[in-house]
Design a protein around this motif. Structure first.
Motif, PDB file in Angstrom:
ATOM      1  N   UNK A 284       0.990  -1.196   0.056  1.00  0.00           N
ATOM      2  CA  UNK A 284      -0.115  -0.120  -0.022  1.00  0.00           C
ATOM      3  C   UNK A 284       0.762   1.236   0.000  1.00  0.00           C
ATOM      4  N   UNK A 285       0.491   2.026  -0.630  1.00  0.00           N
ATOM      5  CA  UNK A 285       1.172   3.408  -0.885  1.00  0.00           C
ATOM      6  C   UNK A 285       1.426   4.151   0.606  1.00  0.00           C
ATOM      7  N   UNK A 286       2.452   4.671   1.082  1.00  0.00           N
ATOM      8  CA  UNK A 286       2.621   5.460   2.522  1.00  0.00           C
ATOM      9  C   UNK A 286       2.285   6.844   2.026  1.00  0.00           C
ATOM     10  N   UNK A 287       1.328   7.541   2.821  1.00  0.00           N
ATOM     11  CA  UNK A 287       0.890   8.676   2.914  1.00  0.00           C
ATOM     12  C   UNK A 287       1.782   9.555   3.876  1.00  0.00           C
ATOM     13  N   UNK A 288       1.975   9.072   4.989  1.00  0.00           N
ATOM     14  CA  UNK A 288       2.800   9.979   6.143  1.00  0.00           C
ATOM     15  C   UNK A 288       3.489   9.084   6.995  1.00  0.00           C
ATOM     16  N   UNK A 289       4.467   9.798   7.451  1.00  0.00           N
ATOM     17  CA  UNK A 289       5.532   8.918   8.316  1.00  0.00           C
ATOM     18  C   UNK A 289       5.877   9.849   9.398  1.00  0.00           C
ATOM     19  N   UNK A 290       6.134   9.406  10.619  1.00  0.00           N
ATOM     20  CA  UNK A 290       6.567  10.174  11.705  1.00  0.00           C
ATOM     21  C   UNK A 290       7.364   9.351  12.803  1.00  0.00           C
ATOM     22  N   UNK A 305      -5.691   2.299   4.676  1.00  0.00           N
ATOM     23  CA  UNK A 305      -6.406   2.640   5.984  1.00  0.00           C
ATOM     24  C   UNK A 305      -5.664   2.112   7.297  1.00  0.00           C
ATOM     25  N   UNK A 306      -4.244   1.645   7.242  1.00  0.00           N
ATOM     26  CA  UNK A 306      -3.747   1.030   8.290  1.00  0.00           C
ATOM     27  C   UNK A 306      -2.566   2.113   8.623  1.00  0.00           C
ATOM     28  N   UNK A 321      -1.822  -0.922  13.040  1.00  0.00           N
ATOM     29  CA  UNK A 321      -3.511  -0.303  13.766  1.00  0.00           C
ATOM     30  C   UNK A 321      -4.224  -0.035  12.720  1.00  0.00           C
ATOM     31  N   UNK A 322      -5.455  -0.864  12.888  1.00  0.00           N
ATOM     32  CA  UNK A 322      -6.520  -0.832  11.995  1.00  0.00           C
ATOM     33  C   UNK A 322      -7.796  -0.020  12.558  1.00  0.00           C
ATOM     34  N   UNK A 323      -8.397   0.835  11.836  1.00  0.00           N
ATOM     35  CA  UNK A 323      -9.727   1.435  12.221  1.00  0.00           C
ATOM     36  C   UNK A 323     -10.031   2.195  11.339  1.00  0.00           C
ATOM     37  N   UNK A 324      -9.482   3.021  10.662  1.00  0.00           N
ATOM     38  CA  UNK A 324      -9.663   4.032   9.716  1.00  0.00           C
ATOM     39  C   UNK A 324     -10.283   3.343   8.412  1.00  0.00           C
ATOM     40  N   UNK A 340      -0.783   8.383  19.877  1.00  0.00           N
ATOM     41  CA  UNK A 340      -0.643   8.768  18.432  1.00  0.00           C
ATOM     42  C   UNK A 340      -1.951   9.238  17.918  1.00  0.00           C
ATOM     43  N   UNK A 341      -1.901  10.291  16.965  1.00  0.00           N
ATOM     44  CA  UNK A 341      -2.977  10.813  16.427  1.00  0.00           C
ATOM     45  C   UNK A 341      -2.760  10.751  15.037  1.00  0.00           C
ATOM     46  N   UNK A 342      -3.987   9.941  14.511  1.00  0.00           N
ATOM     47  CA  UNK A 342      -4.152   9.587  12.862  1.00  0.00           C
ATOM     48  C   UNK A 342      -5.198  10.363  12.224  1.00  0.00           C
ATOM     49  N   UNK A 343      -5.004  10.919  11.036  1.00  0.00           N
ATOM     50  CA  UNK A 343      -6.277  11.564  10.743  1.00  0.00           C
ATOM     51  C   UNK A 343      -6.430  11.149   9.309  1.00  0.00           C
ATOM     52  N   UNK A 344      -7.642  10.786   8.713  1.00  0.00           N
ATOM     53  CA  UNK A 344      -7.851  10.175   7.424  1.00  0.00           C
ATOM     54  C   UNK A 344      -7.851  11.430   6.308  1.00  0.00           C
TER      55      UNK A 344
END
Length: 670
Positions: A284-290, A305-306, A321-324, A340-344
């Motif tokens: 899956x393409x990676x959209x964000x890293x931290x 979505x993970x 972490x799955x949920x989005x 950790x805060x994650x945004x769709x």
């Protein structure tokens, strides 16, 4: 890190203390005078943690919301009125100033799709005092929208990147003047950028035409090195806290580590399944890293979505972490590394808070929808809203508690507009702009009941407005071909689903209204004319030349059927009243300073309400034309709806929210 780069330079305790320690109902936060509630929190933007981790800040189209990251409880709203998507913001290192992307001036195009457009030179970054909200420095970014904002560690410089641009712009925070640019080598736009912790270096991630990370001298603007290895677009980049390592996430499905000093490539983090190893295109393409604050973990949000957490020492995958339900656009660590805060993404509409120790979800922050239309149920107990392409759902709200009761997503794919209840309250009809149809839903269950399609409607055809006949047996839909200036009026029998065309002509139709007795239909066209039709024969009974600029965008009959009220199109600030029988002009209501986008009659016929892109809701005496009251909203108003009892008015804005206003019986004239 793509969304929240300044994790360690966020809001200090001084900023936190300026807010109330007791949470309120979020529908009451930041309301203008006279408003009693708000539906929706606006379109989701960016996320940041405060320096001590006690607050999570989430930007939206109406302002910045603050939450307790342990419970997810709303704490406060820092309101602004000029935000520009994707609502980028950042905090100065001392926490005393907030910089947010905005515009000096907004123009609204109403009709089937309402949108906000900046003036030609109106895009800015506005720096405000976080305690008083007082404006400090304004940076003019000219014609392009700011997509990302980053403060330098010393607070003397802000760096911005604009949409569809391959350049990072540096600005003096004291004067607002330009300090130079970092123009990327190659043609790729800037997807992400970050300052090194010592402020001496800036790393930028490239767009779809280049697959590299570039490193720059933050003082001189000189290009230092290019990091190659990714095979597709690099979406996000972040420094470790000690500044020794860079991490990048790419559409190629990998997370790569780099030596920040030498630029040498370190290990690749990728999916550990054997399928992912053999067939990398499955990753899956990676959209964000931290980076975690202790440097031991890297979090990556992906298109699947993970969120995956990787151990930086062993390079092994620690947990997923799955949920989005949609791609994860942002990943942010709290300063203590425990949350950790994650945004769709821009269609995801939710922020999730995760316990790093257990991997469990602490809270889900919801309400970030973009409302594109609103309607009251005939009994006044429910308010129905619908979303645009960012949140294509049908929502039902309790009109008394102002709480969201239900959300329906089946058969709502695409932007919805011009929604209306059937007179018996059992059915909701709305225009779906993705396929230019009228769709019907059961108002209680959300079950899809029917879809009405125009005849031979090509791609460029659209439906601008829809209305039910007073007896509920017929649905009228108007629209046409904007480019060809051709219009149509369709009637559908609500039970048999049979269709009838009563008009096909040269004038695009913008608005429609049934007379109270159901015998006539009035339509407003692009050429500024009102046409009145017989609902049985389709005969044109009269044509009224209104002189409205930009056409007749809004039209309504008085409850007694004797008067027609019209609102003009683009840059027409006048409300006009017409004799519905003779077509004679009765009076003009003047007071708005910008486009009148919506008009409505009170149920008792004594008051006319008008909404405008000047942000004002104005009430007029329907008999004398005298001004009765003005309510000022945060932003431009594009829809006005009375509750059936006449005690409340709902207004919709292009910021994606609905405000409810209490109309008191004792409301007098000026």
């Amino acid at each position: 890190m793509r969304i929240s780069i300044f994790l360690r330079y966020a809001i200090p305790t001084l900023f936190i203390c300026c807010f109330s320690a007791i949470a309120q109902d979020s529908t009451q936060f930041g309301l203008p005078e006279g408003a009693i509630a708000r539906l929706g929190k606006g379109t989701l933007g960016k996320v940041h943690f405060s320096l001590d981790g006690s607050r999570l800040a989430v930007s939206s189209s109406i302002g910045i919301w603050f939450y307790d990251p342990k419970t997810g409880k709303e704490l406060e709203l820092l309101r602004y009125t000029d935000g520009v998507s994707p609502f980028a913001f950042a905090y100065s290192p001392d926490g005393n100033t907030i910089a947010s992307a905005g515009t000096n001036e907004m123009t609204v195009i109403t009709g089937s799709i309402a949108s906000r457009l900046p003036s030609i030179s109106g895009n800015i970054v506005q720096m405000r005092d976080v305690t008083t909200g007082e404006k400090r420095t304004t940076v003019s970014t000219q014609t392009q929208k700011v997509a990302s904002i980053v403060y330098a560690p010393d607070g003397k410089t802000i760096a911005t990147a604009r949409k569809q641009d391959h350049t990072v712009y540096l600005w003096d925070t004291a004067t607002g003047k330009s300090k130079g640019t970092l123009e990327r080598v190659g043609r790729g736009s800037v997807q992400s950028f970050v300052y090194a912790p010592d402020g001496k270096t800036i790393a930028t991630a490239g767009g779809w035409t280049d697959n590299v990370v570039q490193v720059w001298d933050a003082q001189t603007g000189a290009h230092k090195t290019t990091l190659t290895g990714h095979t597709k677009q690099v979406n996000s980049v972040a420094y470790s806290r000690d500044g020794k390592t860079l991490v990048s996430g790419s559409t190629d499905g990998t997370v790569r580590l780099w030596d920040a000093t030498t630029g040498k490539h370190k290990p690749i983090l990728k999916h550990t399944t054997w399928m992912g190893v053999l067939f990398q295109w499955l990753n899956a393409p990676v959209r964000s890293v931290a980076y975690s604050p202790d440097g031991n973990t890297i979090a990556a949000g992906s298109m699947d979505s993970e969120v995956r957490l990787w151990d930086t020492q062993s390079l092994g995958l620690k947990v997923t972490l799955g949920g989005h339900s949609r791609p994860v656009e942002a990943v942010v660590y709290s300063p203590d590394g425990k949350t950790i805060a994650t945004a769709g993404d821009w269609t995801g509409n939710t922020v999730r808070l995760w316990d790093v120790g257990t991997g469990e979800t602490r809270a889900v922050l919801t309400g970030y929808t973009h409302i594109s239309t609103v309607a009251y149920a005939p009994d006044g107990k429910t308010i129905a809203t619908s979303g645009d392409y960012r949140s294509d759902a049908l929502q039902l709200w309790d009109a008394k508690t102002k709480k969201l009761e239900a959300t329906f997503t089946k058969h709502t794919q695409g932007a919805l507009s011009s929604m209306v209840y059937a007179p018996d309250g059992k059915t909701i009809a709305a225009v779906n702009l993705s396929d230019n149809t009228v769709r019907l839903w059961n108002a209680m269950t959300g079950k899809h009941e029917a879809t009405f399609k125009p005849v031979n409607a090509r791609r460029e055809y659209d439906i601008s407005s829809v209305a039910y006949s007073p007896d509920g047996n017929t649905i009228a839909a108007v629209g046409g071909y904007r480019k060809q200036h051709k219009g149509t009026v369709y009637l559908w029998h609500a039970q048999t689903k049979k269709r009838k065309i009563i008009y096909e002509g040269p004038d695009y139709i913008l608005s429609v209204a049934y007379s109270p007795d159901g015998r006539t239909i009035a339509t407003g066209s692009w050429n500024g004319k009102i046409q009145v039709w017989h609902t049985v024969t389709g005969e044109v009974l009269k044509i009224i030349s209104t002189g409205h600029k930009g056409g007749v965008e809004s039209l309504v009959y008085s409850p007694d059927g004797k008067t027609l009220v019209s609102g003009g199109g683009y840059r027409d600030d006048i409300v006009q009243l017409w004799d519905a029988i003779t077509g004679e002009h009765k009076t003009a209501l003047r007071g708005h300073t910008k486009t009148v986008s919506a008009v409505a009659y009170s149920p008792d016929g004594k008051t006319i309400a008008s909404g405008s892109t000047d942000g004002a809701l104005r009430l007029w005496d329907a008999i004398t034309g005298g001004h009765k009251a003005t309510f000022t909203a945060h932003t431009d108003i594009v829809a006005v709806v009375y509750s059936p009892d006449g005690k409340t008015i709902a207004t919709r804005s292009t910021d994606g929210t609905v405000l409810l206003w209490e109309i008191k019986p004792t409301l007098g004239k000026e």
